[in-house]
Each structure stands twice: as C-alpha cells, then as structure tokens.
Write a protein that holds these residues in place. Structure first.
Motif, short mmCIF file in Angstrom:
data_model
loop_
_atom_site.label_atom_id
_atom_site.label_comp_id
_atom_site.label_asym_id
_atom_site.label_seq_id
_atom_site.Cartn_x
_atom_site.Cartn_y
_atom_site.Cartn_z
N THR A 7 32.81 35.54 42.57
CA THR A 7 34.20 36.01 42.48
C THR A 7 34.58 36.30 41.04
N ALA A 8 34.19 35.41 40.13
CA ALA A 8 34.52 35.59 38.71
C ALA A 8 33.88 36.85 38.16
N VAL A 10 32.87 39.60 39.84
CA VAL A 10 33.51 40.77 40.44
C VAL A 10 34.89 41.00 39.83
N ALA A 11 35.66 39.93 39.66
CA ALA A 11 37.01 40.04 39.09
C ALA A 11 36.96 40.59 37.67
N LEU A 12 36.01 40.11 36.87
CA LEU A 12 35.88 40.57 35.49
C LEU A 12 35.45 42.03 35.44
N ILE A 14 36.29 44.28 37.41
CA ILE A 14 37.49 45.08 37.69
C ILE A 14 38.51 44.93 36.57
N PHE A 15 38.71 43.68 36.12
CA PHE A 15 39.79 43.34 35.20
C PHE A 15 39.55 43.91 33.80
N LEU A 33 49.59 42.41 40.57
CA LEU A 33 49.34 40.98 40.38
C LEU A 33 50.63 40.17 40.49
N LEU A 235 41.35 34.95 45.85
CA LEU A 235 40.15 34.87 45.01
C LEU A 235 39.28 33.72 45.52
N HIS A 238 38.45 30.40 43.69
CA HIS A 238 39.37 30.27 42.55
C HIS A 238 40.82 30.08 42.98
N ILE A 241 46.45 34.14 42.61
CA ILE A 241 46.75 34.77 41.32
C ILE A 241 47.44 33.77 40.39
N ARG A 244 45.01 31.55 38.63
CA ARG A 244 44.23 32.17 37.56
C ARG A 244 45.07 32.58 36.36
#
Length: 261
Positions: A7-8, A10-12, A14-15, A33, A235, A238, A241, A244
């Motif tokens: 997850t971390a 994939v999120a990074l 995108i982010f 968000l 997430l 995690h 939102i 995080r």
C-alpha cells in the motif's frame, strides 16, 4: 506487514508525481483527500455521508480548500471567511429543522472537523506553491519522525508517552524520532536552503517534529473517543486518510505561522 508495504509503495507512486507536478493536480488531490477525511469523521460520528449535514460539511470544506481565484466570481463581501460563517449557520439551523436529532454538539464536531481538515489541506497546497523543496522538507521531517519513533521505540521503549490515548507510543521513541527528524531536516536544509539560517531551521525542525507527534496523538484521541482502531479503510494496512495525514494537518499551518511560506 506485506499489505502495509505494498500500500505504501502504491500510494507513493501516485502521491510523489502529484506533488512534483503541483498546480491544479495537487489542488484537486487536496480536495479529494480532504473530502475523504471529512467522510471518515462523519462515519466515526455515525452520520450518513449522503445526509444534509454531510452535504453542508463537504460544502464548508470546499470553501476552505479552494484557491481564491475560484471564488473571484463572488461579490467582494462574500469572501471565504463569510461563506464559511454562512455554512456554520446552516449547520446550526439544521438542528432546528431536525428537532435536535442533529444536535448542537453534532454541529460543533462537524465545524471543528471542517476547520481541522480544511485548514490543514489548504496549507498543504500553499506549501507546494511556496516551492517543492519546502513541501519535501516537511514531508521528510514528518516521515522520519514517525519511522524513527517506531524503530527507537521498538528497541528501547520503556516509558509510555500517553497510554490512555496511544498505548504503543513511548517517550524513548518520541525523543528518538525527533532526533532523527532534526538530523534529516538539517541535512535537507543544508542542501536546499529555506527561508531562515541553518541553526534557526534546526530549531524549527525540532518544533515541527514535536508538533507532528502531537497531531498524531490528537487523532489517536479522536479514534479512542469514537471506539475505532482506524479512521477509515481506504489504505489497506494503514487505515484512513486521517491516519496518514494527522501529523501534517497539525504541522502545515505552523509553517505558515513562522513565515516559511
């Protein structure tokens, strides 16, 4: 742990491109968000996300988040602050129309949530407008505080920091996380100078690291009050939102307060 790592990553993936690109994309990301975070508060409060109070709350959040240029079509007296005041009055009037099924306490919680989330994500965008190095600076400070606190706390943690709110956090971890953040933040500022001198930025990094941990505890207290483990499930591994971004929402307005942007 595997789910958390995936997850971390994939999120990074995108982010990071979003904050590098900036512009309308980061503004849109902040709105999305913020909307998800507001929805998490509504769910914790056991309010429907398709209810009138939810609609009013999302509207208030949008007023706080959108750039000034998006409101330029409005008459001068209808500025952001006055529009938000009108929305709060709408929440209060909703208590009358529902005969207190939606109460004054409910209106207070949603107003506070709008301010907390809306202000935090507004300054998230403003930090990016100030410069990519400024946003990366505070991201690294927050991330290294969390990672340092986890690693040091796991190895050396003995004394509980706030057992009634977050039983796993320790003083040793908290101090260790701050030390790591000050080192990383100072190195970053050395290569990418910010508004103030290196010694001043080191002191500010110390302040931001501590404030980030306080923001984490505030959100932990919120979850403890509503009896939930995570603010949401968007997430995997995690939480939500708010889980995080809790530290950033607390710290980003401080960057503006001390004049970093």
């Amino acid at each position: 742990m595997r789910t958390r790592v995936i997850t971390a990553i994939v999120a990074l993936l995108i982010f990071i491109p979003v904050i590098i690109y900036g512009g309308w994309l980061i503004q849109l990301a902040a709105i999305v968000l913020g909307g998800v975070a507001m929805g998490e508060v509504l769910v914790m409060k056991k309010k429907l996300v398709v209810s009138p109070e939810a609609f009013i709350s999302f509207l208030g959040l949008l007023v706080l988040l959108v750039p000034d240029v998006w409101l330029s079509f409005m008459p001068a007296f209808l500025n952001r602050h006055f529009l938000f005041f009108i929305i709060v009055m709408m929440l209060l009037l909703h208590t009358v129309f529902t005969r207190n099924h939606f109460s004054f306490d409910d209106a207070g919680v949603l107003t506070l949530a709008m301010l907390y989330i809306g202000t935090g994500f507004y300054y998230f965008v403003q930090a990016r407008y100030a410069g990519l190095s400024t946003l990366f600076y505070i991201l690294f400070v927050i991330w290294t505080t969390d990672s340092g606190a986890y690693m040091v706390g796991r190895k050396l943690g003995r004394h509980k920091l706030a057992p009634q709110v977050s039983p796993n956090k320790t003083w040793e971890g908290s101090i260790g996380g701050t030390v790591v953040a000050v080192i990383v933040g100072t190195v970053w500022v050395y290569f990418f100078p910010q508004h103030y001198s290196l010694p001043v930025m080191a002191v500010l990094t110390l302040l931001f690291s501590i404030a980030g941990q306080l923001g984490d505890l505030v959100e932990s207290s919120l979850k403890r009050f509503y009896g939930v483990k995570d603010s949401g499930k968007i997430l995997p591994g995690h939480g939500g939102i708010l889980d995080r971004f809790d530290s950033l929402l607390f710290v980003l307005p401080l960057l503006h307060l001390v004049g970093l942007f």
